[in-house]
Scaffold this motif. Structure first.
Motif, PDB file in Angstrom:
ATOM      1  N   THR A 122      53.478  77.290  35.234  1.00 35.60           N
ATOM      2  CA  THR A 122      53.229  76.954  33.912  1.00 35.60           C
ATOM      3  C   THR A 122      52.048  77.607  33.317  1.00 35.60           C
ATOM      4  OG1 THR A 122      51.949  74.948  34.435  1.00 35.60           O
ATOM      5  CG2 THR A 122      54.550  74.672  34.228  1.00 35.60           C
ATOM      6  N   PHE A 123      51.412  78.513  34.020  1.00 37.26           N
ATOM      7  CA  PHE A 123      50.042  79.153  33.355  1.00 37.26           C
ATOM      8  C   PHE A 123      50.591  80.232  32.533  1.00 37.26           C
ATOM      9  CE2 PHE A 123      47.394  83.100  33.907  1.00 37.26           C
ATOM     10  CZ  PHE A 123      46.090  82.225  33.498  1.00 37.26           C
ATOM     11  N   THR A 124      49.527  79.974  31.411  1.00 38.34           N
ATOM     12  CA  THR A 124      49.678  80.846  30.351  1.00 38.34           C
ATOM     13  C   THR A 124      48.557  81.484  29.922  1.00 38.34           C
ATOM     14  OG1 THR A 124      49.377  79.093  28.666  1.00 38.34           O
ATOM     15  CG2 THR A 124      51.622  79.619  29.138  1.00 38.34           C
ATOM     16  N   GLY A 125      47.532  80.977  30.269  1.00 38.42           N
ATOM     17  CA  GLY A 125      46.126  81.645  29.986  1.00 38.42           C
ATOM     18  C   GLY A 125      45.079  80.763  30.049  1.00 38.42           C
ATOM     19  N   CYS A 126      43.700  81.173  30.173  1.00 38.22           N
ATOM     20  CA  CYS A 126      42.520  80.268  30.520  1.00 38.22           C
ATOM     21  C   CYS A 126      41.333  80.789  29.522  1.00 38.22           C
ATOM     22  CB  CYS A 126      42.198  80.098  31.793  1.00 38.22           C
ATOM     23  SG  CYS A 126      41.648  81.880  32.511  1.00 38.22           S
ATOM     24  N   SER A 127      40.368  80.117  29.217  1.00 42.76           N
ATOM     25  CA  SER A 127      39.151  80.736  28.536  1.00 42.76           C
ATOM     26  C   SER A 127      38.462  81.429  29.332  1.00 42.76           C
ATOM     27  CB  SER A 127      38.492  79.501  27.788  1.00 42.76           C
ATOM     28  OG  SER A 127      37.986  78.704  28.746  1.00 42.76           O
ATOM     29  N   ASP A 128      38.269  81.226  30.768  1.00 41.85           N
ATOM     30  CA  ASP A 128      37.001  81.815  31.358  1.00 41.85           C
ATOM     31  C   ASP A 128      37.940  82.666  32.381  1.00 41.85           C
ATOM     32  OD1 ASP A 128      35.141  82.940  33.047  1.00 41.85           O
ATOM     33  OD2 ASP A 128      34.258  80.837  33.537  1.00 41.85           O
ATOM     34  N   ILE A 129      37.862  83.899  32.127  1.00 41.92           N
ATOM     35  CA  ILE A 129      38.928  84.909  32.837  1.00 41.92           C
ATOM     36  C   ILE A 129      38.491  85.216  34.479  1.00 41.92           C
ATOM     37  CG2 ILE A 129      37.604  87.075  32.468  1.00 41.92           C
ATOM     38  CD1 ILE A 129      40.371  88.370  32.115  1.00 41.92           C
ATOM     39  N   ASN A 130      37.058  84.765  34.711  1.00 40.87           N
ATOM     40  CA  ASN A 130      36.661  84.707  35.997  1.00 40.87           C
ATOM     41  C   ASN A 130      37.342  83.644  36.781  1.00 40.87           C
ATOM     42  OD1 ASN A 130      34.283  86.537  35.933  1.00 40.87           O
ATOM     43  ND2 ASN A 130      33.304  85.223  34.630  1.00 40.87           N
ATOM     44  N   CYS A 131      37.836  82.714  36.308  1.00 45.13           N
ATOM     45  CA  CYS A 131      38.710  81.521  36.884  1.00 45.13           C
ATOM     46  C   CYS A 131      39.810  82.310  37.698  1.00 45.13           C
ATOM     47  CB  CYS A 131      39.103  80.531  35.996  1.00 45.13           C
ATOM     48  SG  CYS A 131      38.147  79.662  35.492  1.00 45.13           S
ATOM     49  N   VAL A 132      40.452  83.297  36.920  1.00 45.81           N
ATOM     50  CA  VAL A 132      41.644  84.119  37.743  1.00 45.81           C
ATOM     51  C   VAL A 132      41.059  85.003  38.863  1.00 45.81           C
ATOM     52  CG1 VAL A 132      43.568  85.329  37.031  1.00 45.81           C
ATOM     53  CG2 VAL A 132      43.065  83.788  35.527  1.00 45.81           C
ATOM     54  N   ALA A 133      40.248  85.612  38.497  1.00 42.86           N
ATOM     55  CA  ALA A 133      39.459  86.596  39.507  1.00 42.86           C
ATOM     56  C   ALA A 133      39.038  85.797  40.903  1.00 42.86           C
ATOM     57  CB  ALA A 133      38.341  87.424  38.944  1.00 42.86           C
ATOM     58  N   ASN A 134      38.560  84.829  40.612  1.00 38.45           N
ATOM     59  CA  ASN A 134      38.071  83.788  41.583  1.00 38.45           C
ATOM     60  C   ASN A 134      39.197  83.460  42.553  1.00 38.45           C
ATOM     61  OD1 ASN A 134      36.080  82.239  43.346  1.00 38.45           O
ATOM     62  ND2 ASN A 134      36.962  80.593  42.286  1.00 38.45           N
ATOM     63  N   LEU A 135      40.334  83.038  41.738  1.00 45.65           N
ATOM     64  CA  LEU A 135      41.505  82.158  42.504  1.00 45.65           C
ATOM     65  C   LEU A 135      42.312  83.273  43.244  1.00 45.65           C
ATOM     66  CD1 LEU A 135      43.049  80.072  39.761  1.00 45.65           C
ATOM     67  CD2 LEU A 135      42.105  79.339  41.959  1.00 45.65           C
ATOM     68  N   ILE A 136      42.165  84.754  42.981  1.00 45.43           N
ATOM     69  CA  ILE A 136      42.746  85.709  43.739  1.00 45.43           C
ATOM     70  C   ILE A 136      41.891  85.512  45.172  1.00 45.43           C
ATOM     71  CG2 ILE A 136      42.893  88.271  44.204  1.00 45.43           C
ATOM     72  CD1 ILE A 136      43.466  88.579  41.326  1.00 45.43           C
ATOM     73  N   LYS A 137      40.799  85.298  45.224  1.00 42.34           N
ATOM     74  CA  LYS A 137      39.889  85.334  46.305  1.00 42.34           C
ATOM     75  C   LYS A 137      40.351  83.919  47.112  1.00 42.34           C
ATOM     76  CE  LYS A 137      35.583  85.524  44.959  1.00 42.34           C
ATOM     77  NZ  LYS A 137      34.199  85.354  45.044  1.00 42.34           N
ATOM     78  N   VAL A 138      40.564  83.138  46.315  1.00 47.39           N
ATOM     79  CA  VAL A 138      40.837  81.645  47.011  1.00 47.39           C
ATOM     80  C   VAL A 138      42.372  81.709  47.629  1.00 47.39           C
ATOM     81  CG1 VAL A 138      41.505  79.391  46.433  1.00 47.39           C
ATOM     82  CG2 VAL A 138      39.790  80.274  45.268  1.00 47.39           C
ATOM     83  N   TRP A 139      43.149  82.611  47.099  1.00 50.88           N
ATOM     84  CA  TRP A 139      44.673  82.853  47.600  1.00 50.88           C
ATOM     85  C   TRP A 139      44.279  83.321  48.924  1.00 50.88           C
ATOM     86  CZ3 TRP A 139      47.854  85.945  49.966  1.00 50.88           C
ATOM     87  CH2 TRP A 139      49.104  85.695  50.128  1.00 50.88           C
ATOM     88  N   PHE A 140      43.672  84.395  49.176  1.00 50.61           N
ATOM     89  CA  PHE A 140      43.317  85.096  50.606  1.00 50.61           C
ATOM     90  C   PHE A 140      42.717  83.977  51.254  1.00 50.61           C
ATOM     91  CE2 PHE A 140      44.698  88.592  48.091  1.00 50.61           C
ATOM     92  CZ  PHE A 140      45.358  89.533  49.025  1.00 50.61           C
ATOM     93  N   ARG A 141      41.719  83.373  50.803  1.00 46.20           N
ATOM     94  CA  ARG A 141      40.746  82.640  51.700  1.00 46.20           C
ATOM     95  C   ARG A 141      41.757  81.382  52.322  1.00 46.20           C
ATOM     96  NH1 ARG A 141      36.600  81.548  48.376  1.00 46.20           N
ATOM     97  NH2 ARG A 141      37.251  79.400  47.568  1.00 46.20           N
ATOM     98  N   GLU A 142      42.611  80.837  51.613  1.00 51.17           N
ATOM     99  CA  GLU A 142      43.643  79.869  51.839  1.00 51.17           C
ATOM    100  C   GLU A 142      44.650  80.005  52.698  1.00 51.17           C
ATOM    101  OE1 GLU A 142      44.024  77.118  48.654  1.00 51.17           O
ATOM    102  OE2 GLU A 142      42.079  76.743  48.391  1.00 51.17           O
ATOM    103  N   MET A 143      44.944  81.312  52.973  1.00 48.80           N
ATOM    104  CA  MET A 143      45.954  81.591  54.015  1.00 48.80           C
ATOM    105  C   MET A 143      46.028  80.910  55.443  1.00 48.80           C
ATOM    106  SD  MET A 143      46.251  86.030  53.570  1.00 48.80           S
ATOM    107  CE  MET A 143      47.605  85.979  54.628  1.00 48.80           C
ATOM    108  N   PRO A 144      47.057  80.554  55.734  1.00 50.34           N
ATOM    109  CA  PRO A 144      46.978  79.736  56.982  1.00 50.34           C
ATOM    110  C   PRO A 144      46.210  80.468  58.122  1.00 50.34           C
ATOM    111  CG  PRO A 144      49.502  79.892  56.131  1.00 50.34           C
ATOM    112  CD  PRO A 144      48.429  80.562  55.148  1.00 50.34           C
TER     113      PRO A 144
END
Length: 478
Positions: free
Chosen positions: A353-375
């Motif tokens: 349901t993601f459409t946007g956010c006010s702080d774009i750093n959130c999205v960049a950080n979540l790319i790192k989080v995705w890789f960090r949380e890999m099994p």
């Protein structure tokens, strides 16, 4: 300590300090630009080194190495209680090996249903009396989790009733009846923690609370303490009170807080030990909502992005960054973004349901989080020793080619992403080296058997590997 080790530690910390300015605030007695490595700092350095790559924002990872150095594979993380009260991932298949360097990315070898352990009431009685070995306790916990809720409550109620009766009998057997006192006994308000979910899947990244009341039913007072096990990357479980004394007519209320971070079938037994009385069991057994973070690659919807097939959620985040000024954002990938908004964005991505956010750093950080949380983190597929023996760019590229799918494709996709941001370094101030230093900690976890000094050395080698392959990727696109 030798000068060579001091130089290595000093270099590693100074360089990383430029990218992780929070280190001095977390470890305030380490000066910001000068690291005199005396003995009083050793414990601090070990604390930093125990977190992969000194990434102060990184969650501590659990090891994929099980008992007897078996490395396991999984389709969904299932948490069970291990020996000594530790909670460990349960897996659907495994490959035996005594060589940690052979640890590979998760691949389903065989779908093996979890074994059903028959319930034995006499074992439960020994458990409530704290008469079981760690292995026997683990077996009991597994059998409790396989019971239906009515069966569980019936057997626990019966066991604690018998425990109370036997305590009363022991008191009556005492020789000097004139000194008889009522035996101490406590009751718990519940034995199943459902966090008010009412059968619904548990939401992700929400603080779920359940309240437990501990009452001193007889006697004057009782000392109790919880045995929750070690923290895990998949979820956090905390208690408002971990140890206390409960007095008669003065019950103690304990708030139990749970935050689930990824798709999870949570099957856990929490022990509550009451001194002089016995052991009580709290059961958690439910499934979470589905997540696009922290799950196996094979379970995710995929998208072709410039010839590379990767999880759709990564492409969604990349597209948003490119279309909303992310390429020009100063400090992108170095700055974490607003914490509360990051949690909200992650939840929206999980529910599509993601459409946007006010702080774009959130999205960049979540790319790192995705890789960090890999099994299993991306580069942990490679032997740790392979990073120690490479320096030249050609060697790094050759090592990259040994990665197996899908890890190789994921790394190439990430390198292309970082190359696009490096192309705007005059605006975003993120050079290839800067990008590699802040992203690399999310791609590799130092094996637990590695010493703090060797961990620092290995972390530097892996950062160097990412720098080299990124620079090569940038040149190959020109």
């Amino acid at each position: 300590m030798s000068n060579s080790i001091e130089d290595l530690l000093k270099f590693s910390l100074e360089e990383l300090l430029d990218q992780f300015p929070d280190i001095p605030t977390i470890f305030p007695d380490i000066p910001s630009k000068n690291f005199p490595l005396v003995e009083r700092h050793i414990s601090k350095l070990e604390s930093i080194a125990s977190s992969p790559f000194l990434d102060v924002n990184n969650d501590r990872s659990f090891s994929d190495i099980g008992q007897n150095n078996q490395h396991y594979t999984r389709r969904m993380t299932v948490v069970k209680e291990g020996e000594n009260g530790d909670f460990i991932p349960d897996y659907t298949g495994y490959e035996e090996s005594n060589d940690h360097s052979r640890l590979r990315s998760p691949t389903i070898i065989e779908e093996v249903p979890p074994p059903v352990i028959p319930f034995d009431f006499s074992t439960l009685l020994k458990g409530v009396r704290k008469q079981l070995s760690p292995q026997e306790q683990q077996t009991l916990n597994a059998s409790l989790l396989d019971l239906s809720t009515p069966e569980l409550l019936s057997n626990l109620t019966k066991a604690y009733s018998m425990l109370e009766s036997s305590a009363q009998v022991e008191v009556k057997k005492k020789k000097f009846s004139m000194f008889l006192s009522q035996p101490t006994f406590v009751t718990l308000s519940k034995y199943v923690l459902d966090f008010n979910l009412k059968g619904e899947p548990a939401p992700l990244n929400r603080n779920l609370v359940d309240r437990l009341m501990i009452t001193c039913k007889s006697g004057t007072k009782a000392q109790f303490h919880f045995l929750p096990g070690k923290p895990l990357k998949t979820h956090t479980l905390t208690f408002s009170v971990t140890s206390s004394v409960v007095k008669k007519k003065n019950p103690v209320f304990v708030d139990i807080n749970l935050i689930i971070k990824t798709t999870l079938l949570l099957r856990q037994v929490i022990c509550v030990d009451v001194e002089g009385v016995g052991r009580y069991f709290l059961i958690i057994n439910f499934e979470s909502e589905k997540s696009l973070f922290g799950v196996d690659f094979s379970e995710l919807p995929l998208t072709n992005d410039n010839g590379l097939t990767v999880p759709t959620v990564l492409v969604t985040m990349k597209k948003y960054l490119y279309e909303n000024g992310g390429l020009e954002q100063e400090g992108v990938f170095r700055l974490a973004g607003d914490e509360k908004e990051t949690i909200g964005v992650k939840e929206q991505l999980n529910t599509e349901t993601f459409t946007g956010c006010s702080d774009i750093n959130c999205v960049a950080n979540l790319i790192k989080v995705w890789f960090r949380e890999m099994p299993q983190q991306l580069l942990n597929q490679l032997p740790s020793s392979s990073f120690l023996s490479i320096e030249a760019e050609d060697d790094c590229v050759q090592l990259l080619e040994t990665l197996k799918e899908p890890n190789k494709t994921l790394l190439l996709w990430l390198l292309d992403l970082l190359a696009d941001f490096a192309a705007k370094e005059s605006i975003n101030k993120m050079t290839p080296r800067n990008l590699a230093i802040v992203v690399a900690p999310n791609l590799f976890t130092t094996p637990p058997e590695v010493s703090p000094v060797d961990s620092l050395m290995l972390s530097q080698k892996v950062v160097n590997f990412v720098i080299k392959v990124l620079e090569h990727r940038i040149r190959s696109r020109e």
